[in-house]
Enzyme design. Structure first.
Site, PDB file in Angstrom:
ATOM      1  N   LYS B  19      96.858  50.095  44.896  1.00  0.00           N
ATOM      2  CA  LYS B  19      95.626  50.824  44.565  1.00  0.00           C
ATOM      3  C   LYS B  19      95.212  50.433  43.159  1.00  0.00           C
ATOM      4  O   LYS B  19      95.997  50.547  42.221  1.00  0.00           O
ATOM      5  CB  LYS B  19      95.886  52.327  44.617  1.00  0.00           C
ATOM      6  CG  LYS B  19      95.827  52.897  46.014  1.00  0.00           C
ATOM      7  CD  LYS B  19      95.944  54.414  45.984  1.00  0.00           C
ATOM      8  CE  LYS B  19      96.101  54.926  47.409  1.00  0.00           C
ATOM      9  NZ  LYS B  19      96.431  56.333  47.478  1.00  0.00           N
ATOM     10  N   CYS B  84      89.380  40.251  58.369  1.00  0.00           N
ATOM     11  CA  CYS B  84      90.642  39.911  57.683  1.00  0.00           C
ATOM     12  C   CYS B  84      90.812  38.421  57.449  1.00  0.00           C
ATOM     13  O   CYS B  84      91.682  38.000  56.678  1.00  0.00           O
ATOM     14  CB  CYS B  84      91.819  40.442  58.478  1.00  0.00           C
ATOM     15  SG  CYS B  84      91.604  42.132  59.024  1.00  0.00           S
ATOM     16  N   GLY B 121      92.615  58.696  55.126  1.00  0.00           N
ATOM     17  CA  GLY B 121      92.875  59.484  56.328  1.00  0.00           C
ATOM     18  C   GLY B 121      92.141  59.039  57.568  1.00  0.00           C
ATOM     19  O   GLY B 121      92.104  59.750  58.567  1.00  0.00           O
ATOM     20  N   ARG B 193     105.287  59.116  59.806  1.00  0.00           N
ATOM     21  CA  ARG B 193     104.184  59.729  60.556  1.00  0.00           C
ATOM     22  C   ARG B 193     103.643  58.807  61.654  1.00  0.00           C
ATOM     23  O   ARG B 193     103.435  57.616  61.426  1.00  0.00           O
ATOM     24  CB  ARG B 193     103.094  60.013  59.525  1.00  0.00           C
ATOM     25  CG  ARG B 193     101.901  60.723  60.022  1.00  0.00           C
ATOM     26  CD  ARG B 193     100.995  60.976  58.824  1.00  0.00           C
ATOM     27  NE  ARG B 193      99.768  61.585  59.283  1.00  0.00           N
ATOM     28  CZ  ARG B 193      98.713  61.763  58.519  1.00  0.00           C
ATOM     29  NH1 ARG B 193      98.739  61.378  57.262  1.00  0.00           N
ATOM     30  NH2 ARG B 193      97.629  62.324  59.006  1.00  0.00           N
ATOM     31  N   CYS B 204     102.639  49.937  59.635  1.00  0.00           N
ATOM     32  CA  CYS B 204     101.242  49.543  59.416  1.00  0.00           C
ATOM     33  C   CYS B 204     101.071  49.076  57.970  1.00  0.00           C
ATOM     34  O   CYS B 204     101.641  49.668  57.049  1.00  0.00           O
ATOM     35  CB  CYS B 204     100.310  50.728  59.653  1.00  0.00           C
ATOM     36  SG  CYS B 204     100.460  51.464  61.287  1.00  0.00           S
ATOM     37  N   CYS B 205     100.253  48.055  57.763  1.00  0.00           N
ATOM     38  CA  CYS B 205      99.991  47.584  56.416  1.00  0.00           C
ATOM     39  C   CYS B 205      99.195  48.634  55.651  1.00  0.00           C
ATOM     40  O   CYS B 205      98.379  49.345  56.219  1.00  0.00           O
ATOM     41  CB  CYS B 205      99.216  46.268  56.454  1.00  0.00           C
ATOM     42  SG  CYS B 205      97.643  46.370  57.301  1.00  0.00           S
TER      43      CYS B 205
END
Lengths: 147, 389
Positions: B19, B84, B121, B193, B204-205
Protein backbone atom coordinates in the site's frame (compact mmCIF):
# COMPACT_ATOMS: atom_id res chain seq x y z
CA UNK A 1 -43.78 46.77 -21.77
CA UNK A 2 -41.95 44.12 -23.64
CA UNK A 3 -43.03 40.71 -22.79
CA UNK A 4 -40.27 38.53 -21.75
CA UNK A 5 -40.35 35.06 -23.02
CA UNK A 6 -40.21 32.78 -20.11
CA UNK A 7 -37.98 29.95 -20.95
CA UNK A 8 -39.26 26.81 -19.49
CA UNK A 9 -36.47 25.15 -17.67
CA UNK A 10 -35.92 21.77 -19.13
CA UNK A 11 -36.12 19.28 -16.39
CA UNK A 12 -33.72 16.44 -16.78
CA UNK A 13 -35.65 13.22 -16.55
CA UNK A 14 -33.50 10.36 -15.44
CA UNK A 15 -34.11 7.28 -17.49
CA UNK A 16 -35.00 4.38 -15.26
CA UNK A 17 -32.40 1.59 -15.13
CA UNK A 18 -33.32 -1.85 -16.44
CA UNK A 19 -35.20 -4.35 -14.28
CA UNK A 20 -34.96 -7.20 -16.76
CA UNK A 21 -31.85 -8.44 -18.53
CA UNK A 22 -32.39 -10.50 -21.65
CA UNK A 23 -29.04 -9.97 -23.34
CA UNK A 24 -30.57 -11.49 -26.50
CA UNK A 25 -30.37 -14.81 -24.68
CA UNK A 26 -33.42 -15.08 -22.46
CA UNK A 27 -36.95 -15.38 -23.86
CA UNK A 28 -40.02 -14.97 -21.64
CA UNK A 29 -43.01 -16.08 -23.75
CA UNK A 30 -45.99 -13.75 -23.36
CA UNK A 31 -48.45 -16.65 -23.41
CA UNK A 32 -47.16 -17.87 -20.06
CA UNK A 33 -45.03 -20.70 -21.42
CA UNK A 34 -41.83 -21.42 -19.51
CA UNK A 35 -38.88 -19.11 -20.17
CA UNK A 36 -36.07 -20.49 -22.31
CA UNK A 37 -32.57 -19.59 -23.48
CA UNK A 38 -31.84 -18.86 -27.11
CA UNK A 39 -28.91 -20.01 -29.19
CA UNK A 40 -28.37 -19.16 -32.84
CA UNK A 41 -27.32 -21.57 -35.59
CA UNK A 42 -25.58 -20.17 -38.67
CA UNK A 43 -27.67 -20.94 -41.74
CA UNK A 44 -24.54 -21.31 -43.87
CA UNK A 45 -22.07 -23.38 -41.86
CA UNK A 46 -24.23 -24.67 -39.02
CA UNK A 47 -22.02 -23.33 -36.21
CA UNK A 48 -23.98 -22.66 -33.04
CA UNK A 49 -23.34 -19.86 -30.57
CA UNK A 50 -25.14 -17.31 -28.48
CA UNK A 51 -26.05 -14.11 -30.33
CA UNK A 52 -23.05 -12.72 -32.21
CA UNK A 53 -22.72 -9.92 -34.76
CA UNK A 54 -21.75 -12.34 -37.53
CA UNK A 55 -21.09 -16.08 -37.55
CA UNK A 56 -17.64 -16.37 -35.98
CA UNK A 57 -16.71 -19.21 -38.35
CA UNK A 58 -17.83 -17.90 -41.75
CA UNK A 59 -19.04 -14.30 -41.19
CA UNK A 60 -22.47 -15.16 -42.51
CA UNK A 61 -25.22 -12.95 -41.03
CA UNK A 62 -28.24 -15.27 -41.31
CA UNK A 63 -29.10 -17.34 -38.25
CA UNK A 64 -31.94 -19.49 -37.03
CA UNK A 65 -32.88 -19.34 -33.36
CA UNK A 66 -32.57 -22.61 -31.47
CA UNK A 67 -34.19 -22.91 -28.02
CA UNK A 68 -31.74 -24.44 -25.58
CA UNK A 69 -32.60 -27.25 -23.20
CA UNK A 70 -34.03 -25.97 -19.93
CA UNK A 71 -31.66 -28.31 -18.10
CA UNK A 72 -27.89 -28.25 -18.08
CA UNK A 73 -24.96 -29.51 -16.02
CA UNK A 74 -22.83 -27.54 -13.54
CA UNK A 75 -19.35 -27.79 -15.09
CA UNK A 76 -17.86 -25.83 -12.19
CA UNK A 77 -19.02 -23.35 -9.55
CA UNK A 78 -17.83 -21.09 -6.77
CA UNK A 79 -19.49 -19.80 -3.60
CA UNK A 80 -18.72 -16.08 -3.53
CA UNK A 81 -18.10 -14.48 -0.13
CA UNK A 82 -16.39 -11.28 -1.33
CA UNK A 83 -18.32 -10.14 -4.36
CA UNK A 84 -18.67 -7.22 -6.66
CA UNK A 85 -19.01 -3.76 -5.16
CA UNK A 86 -22.59 -3.37 -3.94
CA UNK A 87 -23.64 -7.01 -4.35
CA UNK A 88 -24.98 -8.86 -1.37
CA UNK A 89 -22.98 -11.94 -0.37
CA UNK A 90 -22.80 -14.84 -0.36
CA UNK A 91 -23.92 -15.75 -3.84
CA UNK A 92 -23.07 -18.63 -6.13
CA UNK A 93 -22.05 -18.67 -9.77
CA UNK A 94 -21.26 -21.44 -12.18
CA UNK A 95 -20.58 -22.49 -15.74
CA UNK A 96 -23.57 -24.42 -17.09
CA UNK A 97 -23.00 -26.87 -19.96
CA UNK A 98 -25.95 -27.57 -22.27
CA UNK A 99 -26.50 -30.74 -24.32
CA UNK A 100 -26.43 -28.51 -27.44
CA UNK A 101 -22.69 -27.96 -26.89
CA UNK A 102 -22.73 -24.47 -25.38
CA UNK A 103 -21.57 -23.13 -22.01
CA UNK A 104 -23.07 -20.21 -20.08
CA UNK A 105 -21.97 -18.34 -16.95
CA UNK A 106 -24.91 -17.90 -14.55
CA UNK A 107 -25.88 -17.54 -10.93
CA UNK A 108 -27.22 -20.53 -9.00
CA UNK A 109 -30.12 -20.23 -6.60
CA UNK A 110 -29.91 -21.81 -3.18
CA UNK A 111 -27.49 -22.35 -0.33
CA UNK A 112 -23.70 -22.09 -0.53
CA UNK A 113 -22.03 -25.45 -0.19
CA UNK A 114 -24.97 -27.28 -1.76
CA UNK A 115 -23.80 -27.72 -5.37
CA UNK A 116 -21.44 -30.21 -6.97
CA UNK A 117 -19.66 -30.42 -10.32
CA UNK A 118 -21.62 -32.32 -13.00
CA UNK A 119 -24.90 -31.84 -11.10
CA UNK A 120 -27.92 -31.29 -13.33
CA UNK A 121 -29.72 -27.97 -12.83
CA UNK A 122 -32.75 -26.26 -14.30
CA UNK A 123 -33.37 -22.80 -15.74
CA UNK A 124 -35.26 -20.28 -13.66
CA UNK A 125 -35.65 -16.50 -13.74
CA UNK A 126 -34.93 -14.33 -10.74
CA UNK A 127 -33.01 -11.33 -9.40
CA UNK A 128 -29.28 -11.29 -10.14
CA UNK A 129 -28.43 -7.88 -8.65
CA UNK A 130 -29.91 -4.46 -7.86
CA UNK A 131 -30.04 -1.77 -10.52
CA UNK A 132 -28.97 1.88 -10.14
CA UNK A 133 -32.45 2.77 -8.86
CA UNK A 134 -32.28 0.17 -6.11
CA UNK A 135 -34.66 -2.24 -7.86
CA UNK A 136 -33.86 -5.89 -8.60
CA UNK A 137 -32.78 -6.90 -12.11
CA UNK A 138 -34.23 -10.24 -13.21
CA UNK A 139 -32.27 -12.54 -15.49
CA UNK A 140 -31.62 -16.19 -16.15
CA UNK A 141 -30.43 -18.28 -13.20
CA UNK A 142 -30.30 -21.98 -12.41
CA UNK A 143 -31.72 -24.02 -9.55
CA UNK A 144 -31.68 -27.55 -8.23
CA UNK A 145 -34.04 -29.99 -9.89
CA UNK A 146 -36.78 -30.64 -7.38
CA UNK A 147 -39.12 -33.10 -9.05
CA UNK B 1 7.05 -11.94 -32.66
CA UNK B 2 9.98 -12.56 -34.95
CA UNK B 3 12.79 -10.31 -33.74
CA UNK B 4 14.43 -8.78 -36.82
CA UNK B 5 17.16 -7.24 -34.68
CA UNK B 6 18.60 -8.48 -31.41
CA UNK B 7 17.19 -6.61 -28.42
CA UNK B 8 18.84 -6.29 -25.01
CA UNK B 9 17.74 -5.05 -21.61
CA UNK B 10 19.86 -2.34 -19.97
CA UNK B 11 18.69 -0.94 -16.63
CA UNK B 12 15.65 -2.01 -14.62
CA UNK B 13 13.87 -0.57 -11.60
CA UNK B 14 11.00 -1.36 -9.28
CA UNK B 15 9.50 0.16 -6.14
CA UNK B 16 8.50 -1.90 -3.15
CA UNK B 17 5.05 -3.51 -3.52
CA UNK B 18 2.25 -2.87 -1.06
CA UNK B 19 0.00 0.00 0.00
CA UNK B 20 1.49 3.34 -1.04
CA UNK B 21 0.39 6.88 -0.35
CA UNK B 22 2.24 7.92 -3.52
CA UNK B 23 -0.02 7.88 -6.56
CA UNK B 24 0.54 5.77 -9.70
CA UNK B 25 2.62 8.42 -11.48
CA UNK B 26 5.04 8.87 -8.59
CA UNK B 27 5.51 5.10 -8.36
CA UNK B 28 6.05 4.80 -12.11
CA UNK B 29 8.45 7.75 -12.06
CA UNK B 30 10.51 6.31 -9.18
CA UNK B 31 10.89 3.02 -11.06
CA UNK B 32 11.63 4.82 -14.35
CA UNK B 33 14.35 6.98 -12.78
CA UNK B 34 15.95 3.89 -11.25
CA UNK B 35 15.92 2.08 -14.61
CA UNK B 36 17.26 5.14 -16.47
CA UNK B 37 20.08 5.69 -13.99
CA UNK B 38 20.99 1.99 -14.05
CA UNK B 39 21.18 2.34 -17.85
CA UNK B 40 23.68 5.21 -17.52
CA UNK B 41 21.23 7.47 -19.34
CA UNK B 42 22.03 11.02 -18.28
CA UNK B 43 19.98 13.22 -20.62
CA UNK B 44 16.20 13.61 -21.05
CA UNK B 45 16.39 13.27 -24.87
CA UNK B 46 18.07 9.87 -25.20
CA UNK B 47 15.15 7.42 -24.90
CA UNK B 48 13.31 7.36 -28.22
CA UNK B 49 9.95 5.87 -27.22
CA UNK B 50 8.14 4.81 -24.06
CA UNK B 51 5.17 2.58 -23.29
CA UNK B 52 3.33 2.77 -20.00
CA UNK B 53 1.06 0.00 -18.72
CA UNK B 54 -1.78 0.99 -16.41
CA UNK B 55 -5.35 -0.23 -16.13
CA UNK B 56 -7.34 1.83 -13.65
CA UNK B 57 -5.77 5.25 -13.07
CA UNK B 58 -7.36 7.20 -15.89
CA UNK B 59 -6.19 9.14 -18.92
CA UNK B 60 -2.65 10.00 -20.17
CA UNK B 61 -1.06 8.00 -17.37
CA UNK B 62 2.25 7.66 -19.22
CA UNK B 63 2.66 11.36 -19.91
CA UNK B 64 1.85 12.00 -16.24
CA UNK B 65 4.63 9.60 -15.20
CA UNK B 66 7.23 11.29 -17.40
CA UNK B 67 6.08 14.90 -17.24
CA UNK B 68 8.60 16.35 -14.81
CA UNK B 69 11.60 14.35 -16.03
CA UNK B 70 12.03 16.76 -18.95
CA UNK B 71 11.31 13.93 -21.39
CA UNK B 72 7.96 15.08 -22.78
CA UNK B 73 8.39 16.57 -26.23
CA UNK B 74 11.36 14.34 -26.93
CA UNK B 75 9.62 11.03 -27.50
CA UNK B 76 6.27 9.40 -28.22
CA UNK B 77 4.64 8.01 -25.08
CA UNK B 78 2.01 5.38 -25.65
CA UNK B 79 -0.37 4.19 -22.94
CA UNK B 80 -1.08 0.47 -22.83
CA UNK B 81 -4.06 -1.25 -21.21
CA UNK B 82 -5.01 -4.94 -21.21
CA UNK B 83 -5.93 -5.48 -17.56
CA UNK B 84 -3.23 -7.52 -15.78
CA UNK B 85 -1.21 -7.93 -18.98
CA UNK B 86 -0.79 -4.14 -19.42
CA UNK B 87 2.75 -3.94 -18.03
CA UNK B 88 4.01 -7.00 -19.89
CA UNK B 89 2.60 -5.52 -23.08
CA UNK B 90 4.32 -2.19 -22.43
CA UNK B 91 7.72 -3.93 -22.34
CA UNK B 92 6.75 -6.03 -25.36
CA UNK B 93 5.94 -2.85 -27.27
CA UNK B 94 9.28 -1.25 -26.37
CA UNK B 95 11.08 -4.40 -27.54
CA UNK B 96 9.07 -4.31 -30.76
CA UNK B 97 10.21 -0.75 -31.48
CA UNK B 98 13.84 -1.79 -31.18
CA UNK B 99 13.45 -5.12 -32.99
CA UNK B 100 11.79 -3.51 -35.98
CA UNK B 101 14.34 -0.71 -36.18
CA UNK B 102 11.87 2.01 -35.32
CA UNK B 103 14.31 3.17 -32.64
CA UNK B 104 17.45 2.06 -30.82
CA UNK B 105 16.49 2.83 -27.24
CA UNK B 106 13.04 2.43 -25.72
CA UNK B 107 11.45 1.67 -22.39
CA UNK B 108 8.45 -0.02 -20.83
CA UNK B 109 6.98 1.13 -17.53
CA UNK B 110 4.14 -0.30 -15.48
CA UNK B 111 2.46 1.41 -12.55
CA UNK B 112 -0.76 1.34 -10.63
CA UNK B 113 -2.18 2.73 -7.44
CA UNK B 114 -5.31 0.84 -6.43
CA UNK B 115 -5.57 1.48 -2.72
CA UNK B 116 -5.85 5.29 -2.94
CA UNK B 117 -8.71 5.03 -5.41
CA UNK B 118 -10.96 2.09 -4.61
CA UNK B 119 -13.01 0.94 -1.65
CA UNK B 120 -11.77 -2.11 0.21
CA UNK B 121 -13.91 -5.20 0.67
CA UNK B 122 -14.92 -5.85 -2.93
CA UNK B 123 -13.39 -8.01 -5.64
CA UNK B 124 -12.34 -7.03 -9.15
CA UNK B 125 -14.51 -7.72 -12.16
CA UNK B 126 -12.99 -8.09 -15.58
CA UNK B 127 -14.85 -5.82 -17.98
CA UNK B 128 -17.65 -3.52 -16.88
CA UNK B 129 -20.07 -4.16 -19.71
CA UNK B 130 -19.39 -7.87 -19.94
CA UNK B 131 -22.37 -10.21 -19.65
CA UNK B 132 -20.63 -12.22 -16.91
CA UNK B 133 -19.87 -9.07 -14.92
CA UNK B 134 -23.57 -8.23 -15.16
CA UNK B 135 -24.26 -11.60 -13.52
CA UNK B 136 -21.86 -10.99 -10.64
CA UNK B 137 -18.57 -12.34 -12.00
CA UNK B 138 -15.41 -11.48 -10.07
CA UNK B 139 -11.89 -12.61 -10.95
CA UNK B 140 -11.49 -14.42 -7.63
CA UNK B 141 -14.56 -16.52 -8.41
CA UNK B 142 -13.54 -17.26 -11.97
CA UNK B 143 -10.23 -18.68 -10.75
CA UNK B 144 -12.11 -20.42 -7.94
CA UNK B 145 -14.18 -22.28 -10.55
CA UNK B 146 -10.94 -23.56 -12.06
CA UNK B 147 -9.93 -24.79 -8.60
CA UNK B 148 -13.32 -26.41 -7.97
CA UNK B 149 -13.11 -28.32 -11.24
CA UNK B 150 -9.46 -29.28 -10.67
CA UNK B 151 -10.31 -30.65 -7.22
CA UNK B 152 -13.30 -32.51 -8.67
CA UNK B 153 -11.25 -34.15 -11.40
CA UNK B 154 -8.02 -34.91 -9.51
CA UNK B 155 -9.10 -35.30 -5.88
CA UNK B 156 -6.76 -32.45 -4.87
CA UNK B 157 -7.66 -30.62 -1.66
CA UNK B 158 -7.56 -27.02 -0.43
CA UNK B 159 -4.47 -28.06 1.55
CA UNK B 160 -2.79 -28.93 -1.76
CA UNK B 161 -3.60 -25.50 -3.18
CA UNK B 162 -2.31 -23.87 0.01
CA UNK B 163 1.15 -25.34 -0.59
CA UNK B 164 1.62 -22.84 -3.45
CA UNK B 165 1.17 -19.89 -1.08
CA UNK B 166 3.46 -21.48 1.50
CA UNK B 167 6.18 -21.98 -1.13
CA UNK B 168 5.95 -18.51 -2.67
CA UNK B 169 5.88 -16.68 0.68
CA UNK B 170 8.97 -18.66 1.67
CA UNK B 171 10.70 -17.61 -1.57
CA UNK B 172 9.95 -13.97 -0.72
CA UNK B 173 11.35 -14.16 2.81
CA UNK B 174 14.46 -12.11 2.04
CA UNK B 175 13.04 -10.05 -0.83
CA UNK B 176 12.90 -6.39 0.28
CA UNK B 177 10.27 -5.51 -2.36
CA UNK B 178 7.79 -8.26 -1.48
CA UNK B 179 4.72 -7.34 0.59
CA UNK B 180 3.69 -10.63 2.22
CA UNK B 181 6.58 -12.90 3.08
CA UNK B 182 8.03 -15.49 5.41
CA UNK B 183 6.70 -18.58 7.08
CA UNK B 184 3.01 -19.31 6.85
CA UNK B 185 1.56 -22.76 7.58
CA UNK B 186 -0.82 -24.70 5.38
CA UNK B 187 -3.36 -24.45 8.22
CA UNK B 188 -3.09 -20.66 8.33
CA UNK B 189 -3.66 -20.47 4.57
CA UNK B 190 -6.63 -22.86 4.67
CA UNK B 191 -8.19 -21.23 7.74
CA UNK B 192 -7.92 -17.66 6.49
CA UNK B 193 -11.15 -15.94 5.45
CA UNK B 194 -13.05 -17.61 2.59
CA UNK B 195 -13.13 -15.31 -0.45
CA UNK B 196 -14.50 -17.52 -3.23
CA UNK B 197 -14.70 -21.22 -2.43
CA UNK B 198 -12.22 -22.94 -2.45
CA UNK B 199 -9.93 -19.88 -2.48
CA UNK B 200 -9.23 -18.40 0.94
CA UNK B 201 -7.71 -14.94 1.49
CA UNK B 202 -4.13 -16.24 1.66
CA UNK B 203 -4.53 -17.94 -1.72
CA UNK B 204 -5.35 -14.62 -3.40
CA UNK B 205 -2.90 -11.91 -4.44
CA UNK B 206 -3.15 -8.68 -2.48
CA UNK B 207 -4.54 -5.54 -4.11
CA UNK B 208 -1.31 -3.54 -4.16
CA UNK B 209 0.37 -0.39 -5.51
CA UNK B 210 3.78 -0.19 -7.22
CA UNK B 211 5.84 0.82 -10.22
CA UNK B 212 8.40 -1.03 -12.36
CA UNK B 213 10.44 -0.10 -15.43
CA UNK B 214 12.71 -1.70 -18.04
CA UNK B 215 15.01 0.00 -20.58
CA UNK B 216 15.67 -1.87 -23.84
CA UNK B 217 17.93 -1.22 -26.81
CA UNK B 218 20.23 -2.57 -29.48
CA UNK B 219 23.59 -4.22 -28.78
CA UNK B 220 25.34 -1.07 -30.07
CA UNK B 221 23.32 0.96 -27.59
CA UNK B 222 24.34 -1.40 -24.76
CA UNK B 223 28.00 -0.77 -25.67
CA UNK B 224 27.44 2.99 -25.94
CA UNK B 225 25.76 3.04 -22.52
CA UNK B 226 28.49 0.83 -21.08
CA UNK B 227 26.08 -1.84 -19.78
CA UNK B 228 28.16 -4.54 -18.09
CA UNK B 229 25.54 -7.29 -18.19
CA UNK B 230 23.07 -6.76 -21.04
CA UNK B 231 20.26 -9.33 -20.85
CA UNK B 232 19.22 -10.66 -24.25
CA UNK B 233 15.57 -10.97 -25.24
CA UNK B 234 15.32 -14.49 -26.70
CA UNK B 235 11.62 -14.26 -27.48
CA UNK B 236 8.42 -12.33 -26.84
CA UNK B 237 4.80 -13.27 -27.39
CA UNK B 238 1.50 -11.43 -27.03
CA UNK B 239 -1.71 -13.28 -27.83
CA UNK B 240 -5.40 -12.45 -27.55
CA UNK B 241 -7.58 -15.09 -25.94
CA UNK B 242 -9.58 -17.43 -28.19
CA UNK B 243 -13.28 -16.49 -27.87
CA UNK B 244 -16.05 -19.08 -27.96
CA UNK B 245 -18.98 -20.24 -25.84
CA UNK B 246 -18.37 -23.95 -26.18
CA UNK B 247 -17.18 -26.12 -23.28
CA UNK B 248 -13.43 -25.85 -22.63
CA UNK B 249 -11.13 -27.48 -20.10
CA UNK B 250 -10.54 -24.79 -17.47
CA UNK B 251 -8.02 -26.98 -15.65
CA UNK B 252 -5.92 -26.16 -18.69
CA UNK B 253 -5.59 -22.69 -20.21
CA UNK B 254 -5.79 -22.39 -23.97
CA UNK B 255 -4.01 -19.04 -24.26
CA UNK B 256 -1.16 -20.00 -21.90
CA UNK B 257 -0.64 -23.24 -23.81
CA UNK B 258 -0.49 -21.57 -27.23
CA UNK B 259 1.54 -18.56 -26.03
CA UNK B 260 4.18 -20.73 -24.38
CA UNK B 261 4.36 -23.04 -27.40
CA UNK B 262 4.96 -19.98 -29.59
CA UNK B 263 7.59 -18.64 -27.20
CA UNK B 264 9.47 -21.96 -27.08
CA UNK B 265 9.48 -22.15 -30.86
CA UNK B 266 10.57 -18.55 -31.35
CA UNK B 267 13.35 -18.68 -28.79
CA UNK B 268 14.51 -22.20 -29.61
CA UNK B 269 14.47 -22.85 -25.87
CA UNK B 270 12.40 -25.72 -24.51
CA UNK B 271 10.60 -25.83 -21.14
CA UNK B 272 13.23 -28.21 -19.72
CA UNK B 273 15.92 -25.54 -20.29
CA UNK B 274 14.10 -22.79 -18.39
CA UNK B 275 15.81 -22.15 -15.04
CA UNK B 276 13.30 -19.74 -13.48
CA UNK B 277 9.74 -18.61 -14.21
CA UNK B 278 7.67 -15.72 -12.95
CA UNK B 279 4.10 -16.60 -13.86
CA UNK B 280 0.61 -15.29 -13.23
CA UNK B 281 0.13 -16.71 -9.73
CA UNK B 282 -2.67 -14.29 -8.93
CA UNK B 283 -4.28 -17.21 -7.11
CA UNK B 284 -2.84 -20.47 -5.75
CA UNK B 285 -4.66 -22.59 -8.34
CA UNK B 286 -3.23 -20.70 -11.30
CA UNK B 287 0.40 -21.56 -10.52
CA UNK B 288 -0.52 -25.21 -10.09
CA UNK B 289 -2.31 -25.33 -13.46
CA UNK B 290 0.41 -23.37 -15.25
CA UNK B 291 3.14 -25.90 -14.39
CA UNK B 292 1.30 -28.15 -16.80
CA UNK B 293 0.18 -25.49 -19.30
CA UNK B 294 3.77 -24.21 -19.66
CA UNK B 295 5.02 -27.77 -20.15
CA UNK B 296 7.24 -27.69 -17.06
CA UNK B 297 5.74 -31.10 -16.25
CA UNK B 298 3.38 -33.48 -18.07
CA UNK B 299 -0.39 -32.87 -17.97
CA UNK B 300 -1.75 -34.20 -14.69
CA UNK B 301 1.59 -34.03 -12.85
CA UNK B 302 1.30 -30.47 -11.48
CA UNK B 303 0.78 -31.51 -7.88
CA UNK B 304 3.58 -34.07 -8.07
CA UNK B 305 5.88 -31.37 -9.52
CA UNK B 306 5.08 -29.15 -6.55
CA UNK B 307 5.29 -31.88 -3.90
CA UNK B 308 8.61 -33.16 -5.29
CA UNK B 309 10.10 -29.69 -4.80
CA UNK B 310 10.69 -29.24 -8.53
CA UNK B 311 9.32 -25.67 -8.47
CA UNK B 312 11.39 -24.38 -5.57
CA UNK B 313 15.07 -23.59 -5.00
CA UNK B 314 17.12 -26.63 -5.99
CA UNK B 315 14.34 -28.03 -8.19
CA UNK B 316 14.03 -28.41 -11.96
CA UNK B 317 12.70 -24.88 -12.46
CA UNK B 318 12.30 -22.32 -9.67
CA UNK B 319 8.80 -20.90 -10.12
CA UNK B 320 8.08 -17.48 -8.59
CA UNK B 321 11.56 -17.02 -7.09
CA UNK B 322 10.70 -13.43 -6.07
CA UNK B 323 7.61 -14.78 -4.28
CA UNK B 324 5.25 -14.21 -7.20
CA UNK B 325 2.07 -12.18 -7.06
CA UNK B 326 1.04 -14.11 -3.95
CA UNK B 327 3.86 -12.29 -2.13
CA UNK B 328 4.15 -9.04 -4.12
CA UNK B 329 0.46 -8.33 -4.49
CA UNK B 330 -0.86 -7.38 -7.89
CA UNK B 331 -0.85 -3.73 -8.96
CA UNK B 332 -2.35 -4.46 -12.36
CA UNK B 333 -0.14 -2.32 -14.60
CA UNK B 334 3.08 -2.92 -12.66
CA UNK B 335 3.04 -6.71 -12.27
CA UNK B 336 4.13 -7.77 -15.75
CA UNK B 337 7.05 -5.32 -15.72
CA UNK B 338 8.15 -6.34 -12.22
CA UNK B 339 8.36 -9.99 -13.34
CA UNK B 340 10.86 -8.91 -16.02
CA UNK B 341 12.78 -6.66 -13.62
CA UNK B 342 13.23 -9.57 -11.23
CA UNK B 343 14.17 -12.01 -13.98
CA UNK B 344 16.86 -9.59 -15.21
CA UNK B 345 18.22 -9.24 -11.67
CA UNK B 346 18.26 -13.03 -11.22
CA UNK B 347 20.20 -13.53 -14.47
CA UNK B 348 22.69 -10.90 -13.29
CA UNK B 349 23.00 -12.52 -9.87
CA UNK B 350 21.82 -9.35 -8.10
CA UNK B 351 19.00 -10.75 -5.98
CA UNK B 352 20.82 -11.11 -2.65
CA UNK B 353 18.75 -13.17 -0.20
CA UNK B 354 16.40 -14.57 -2.84
CA UNK B 355 19.04 -15.19 -5.52
CA UNK B 356 18.61 -18.56 -7.24
CA UNK B 357 21.80 -20.62 -7.31
CA UNK B 358 23.55 -21.54 -9.46
CA UNK B 359 22.87 -18.24 -11.22
CA UNK B 360 20.12 -18.90 -13.78
CA UNK B 361 20.87 -18.60 -17.50
CA UNK B 362 17.29 -18.70 -18.84
CA UNK B 363 14.35 -16.82 -17.31
CA UNK B 364 10.74 -16.82 -18.52
CA UNK B 365 7.78 -14.63 -17.54
CA UNK B 366 4.06 -15.06 -18.14
CA UNK B 367 1.23 -12.65 -17.41
CA UNK B 368 -2.37 -13.00 -18.53
CA UNK B 369 -4.96 -10.25 -18.62
CA UNK B 370 -8.69 -9.89 -18.22
CA UNK B 371 -11.53 -12.32 -17.73
CA UNK B 372 -13.74 -11.50 -20.69
CA UNK B 373 -16.67 -13.89 -21.15
CA UNK B 374 -16.03 -16.56 -23.76
CA UNK B 375 -12.27 -16.43 -23.16
CA UNK B 376 -10.11 -17.88 -20.42
CA UNK B 377 -8.16 -14.59 -20.53
CA UNK B 378 -8.39 -11.65 -22.90
CA UNK B 379 -4.59 -11.47 -23.24
CA UNK B 380 -1.34 -13.27 -22.49
CA UNK B 381 2.15 -11.78 -22.61
CA UNK B 382 5.34 -13.83 -22.30
CA UNK B 383 9.06 -12.98 -22.36
CA UNK B 384 12.09 -15.29 -22.59
CA UNK B 385 15.34 -13.74 -21.35
CA UNK B 386 18.87 -15.14 -21.47
CA UNK B 387 22.34 -14.07 -20.40
CA UNK B 388 23.69 -11.71 -23.06
CA UNK B 389 27.26 -11.21 -21.93
Amino acid sequence: MATQEVKKKKEKVKEPDITFFDGNILEMPKNGDLPFLKAYRCKKCGDMNFKTTVCMECWNEDFEMVPLSRKGKVYSYSDIYIGQQGMETPYIFAYIDFPEGLRLFAQLEGEVGSYKCDEEVELTVGPIRMNKDGLPIDSYKFKKITS
Amino acid sequence: MKLDRDVYIAGVGETSFGKHKIDFDGLGRAAAIEALKASNIDRPDMVQSAYVGNATNGFVTGQTVFKDLGMLGHLPIINVESACSAGGMAVYSAIKDVATGLCDLSMGVGCENHTMHRAAGAAFSAAETDIETMHGAVMTGKYAMRATRYMHETGATIEDLAMITVKNRKHATHNPHAWFKGDISIEDVVNSRMIAYPLTLQQCCGIADAGAAVVVGTLEMMKKLNIAKPVKVAGVVVESGPYHNKPRDITGDDITETSSAALYEESGIGPEEVDIVELHDAFSISELLYYECLGLCPKGDGLKFLRDGQSTYGGQCVVSPRGGMLSYGHPIGASGVAQIVQNVMQLRGECGGHQVGPTPKVAMSHVTGGGLSGTEHAACTMHMLVKGW
